[in-house]
Design a protein around this motif. Structure first.
Motif, PDB file in Angstrom:
ATOM      1  N   GLY A 119      12.171  20.568  63.486  1.00 34.15           N
ATOM      2  CA  GLY A 119      11.982  20.758  62.171  1.00 34.15           C
ATOM      3  C   GLY A 119      10.497  21.178  62.012  1.00 34.15           C
ATOM      4  O   GLY A 119       9.787  21.609  62.826  1.00 34.15           O
ATOM      5  N   GLY A 120      10.252  21.701  60.557  1.00 37.24           N
ATOM      6  CA  GLY A 120       9.013  22.125  60.402  1.00 37.24           C
ATOM      7  C   GLY A 120       9.104  22.880  58.827  1.00 37.24           C
ATOM      8  O   GLY A 120       9.960  22.748  58.187  1.00 37.24           O
ATOM      9  N   LEU A 121       7.854  23.539  58.583  1.00 41.65           N
ATOM     10  CA  LEU A 121       7.852  24.324  57.504  1.00 41.65           C
ATOM     11  C   LEU A 121       8.031  25.623  57.601  1.00 41.65           C
ATOM     12  O   LEU A 121       7.522  26.143  58.703  1.00 41.65           O
ATOM     13  N   VAL A 122       8.978  26.344  56.870  1.00 37.26           N
ATOM     14  CA  VAL A 122       9.163  27.631  56.890  1.00 37.26           C
ATOM     15  C   VAL A 122       9.439  28.268  55.555  1.00 37.26           C
ATOM     16  O   VAL A 122       9.502  27.469  54.697  1.00 37.26           O
ATOM     17  N   GLN A 123       9.131  29.555  55.360  1.00 32.44           N
ATOM     18  CA  GLN A 123       9.242  30.263  54.173  1.00 32.44           C
ATOM     19  C   GLN A 123      10.790  30.515  54.089  1.00 32.44           C
ATOM     20  O   GLN A 123      11.546  30.588  54.894  1.00 32.44           O
ATOM     21  N   ALA A 124      11.035  30.526  52.410  1.00 32.57           N
ATOM     22  CA  ALA A 124      12.305  31.088  52.228  1.00 32.57           C
ATOM     23  C   ALA A 124      12.937  32.536  53.157  1.00 32.57           C
ATOM     24  O   ALA A 124      12.170  33.209  53.132  1.00 32.57           O
ATOM     25  N   GLY A 125      14.075  32.340  53.613  1.00 27.79           N
ATOM     26  CA  GLY A 125      14.319  33.647  54.276  1.00 27.79           C
ATOM     27  C   GLY A 125      14.169  33.207  55.941  1.00 27.79           C
ATOM     28  O   GLY A 125      14.770  34.129  56.770  1.00 27.79           O
ATOM     29  N   GLY A 126      13.351  32.391  56.374  1.00 25.44           N
ATOM     30  CA  GLY A 126      13.197  32.237  57.677  1.00 25.44           C
ATOM     31  C   GLY A 126      14.208  31.400  58.476  1.00 25.44           C
ATOM     32  O   GLY A 126      15.307  31.055  58.046  1.00 25.44           O
ATOM     33  N   ASP A 159      18.253  32.319  57.324  1.00 25.70           N
ATOM     34  CA  ASP A 159      18.087  32.576  55.878  1.00 25.70           C
ATOM     35  C   ASP A 159      17.771  31.250  54.967  1.00 25.70           C
ATOM     36  O   ASP A 159      18.730  30.886  54.157  1.00 25.70           O
ATOM     37  N   LEU A 160      16.997  30.430  55.533  1.00 24.78           N
ATOM     38  CA  LEU A 160      16.944  29.402  54.925  1.00 24.78           C
ATOM     39  C   LEU A 160      16.315  29.270  53.402  1.00 24.78           C
ATOM     40  O   LEU A 160      15.541  30.284  53.201  1.00 24.78           O
ATOM     41  N   GLN A 161      16.865  28.181  52.565  1.00 24.28           N
ATOM     42  CA  GLN A 161      16.527  28.403  51.109  1.00 24.28           C
ATOM     43  C   GLN A 161      15.645  26.937  50.725  1.00 24.28           C
ATOM     44  O   GLN A 161      15.663  25.896  51.633  1.00 24.28           O
ATOM     45  N   PRO A 162      15.001  27.033  49.747  1.00 26.11           N
ATOM     46  CA  PRO A 162      14.458  25.582  49.219  1.00 26.11           C
ATOM     47  C   PRO A 162      15.235  24.707  49.220  1.00 26.11           C
ATOM     48  O   PRO A 162      14.928  23.420  49.499  1.00 26.11           O
ATOM     49  N   GLU A 163      16.545  24.869  48.683  1.00 21.07           N
ATOM     50  CA  GLU A 163      17.326  23.750  48.509  1.00 21.07           C
ATOM     51  C   GLU A 163      17.929  23.212  49.937  1.00 21.07           C
ATOM     52  O   GLU A 163      18.624  22.294  49.889  1.00 21.07           O
ATOM     53  N   ASP A 164      17.479  23.871  51.095  1.00 22.49           N
ATOM     54  CA  ASP A 164      17.953  23.248  52.339  1.00 22.49           C
ATOM     55  C   ASP A 164      16.730  22.257  52.775  1.00 22.49           C
ATOM     56  O   ASP A 164      16.799  21.519  53.750  1.00 22.49           O
TER      57      ASP A 164
END
Length: 116
Positions: free
Chosen positions: A9-16, A86-91
């Protein structure tokens, strides 16, 4: 007793993308014949199903991650994975893996934060 340890896990920007791993320690049990899954939980909300994989590699996903997330398993490594694209903030949530029983076991989870 089955112990599950998640990582990735971690911090990623949207779309990452992120790849989560869940390593199982299951003395006396056969990892390869057990169904496994991933759940996620946001603080203050109910835990929700994300994906599952059966002993014979059949998969199932919640609708809003289909086409973006892929669950897989490596029986030689006693590990189940969740590839998230394609991660999104709602994930954003704490993601935990589950060893389906009975009895069932769940790991402590790994946090995923997606910034917009």
């Amino acid at each position: 007793q089955v112990q599950l340890v998640e990582s990735g896990g971690g911090l990623v920007q949207a779309g990452g993308s992120l790849r989560l791993s869940c390593a199982a320690s299951a003395p006396g049990r056969n990892f390869s014949v057990n169904d496994l899954g991933w759940y996620r939980q946001v603080a203050g909300k109910q835990r929700e199903f994300v994906a599952s994989i059966t002993y014979d590699f059949s998969t199932n996903y919640r609708d809003d991650v289909k086409g973006r997330f892929t669950i897989s398993r490596d029986n030689a490594k006693n590990t189940v994975y969740l590839q998230m694209n394609d991660l999104q903030p709602e994930d954003t949530a704490v993601y935990s893996c589950i060893w389906y029983g009975p009895p069932s076991y769940r790991g402590q989870g790994t946090p995923v934060t997606v910034s917009s």
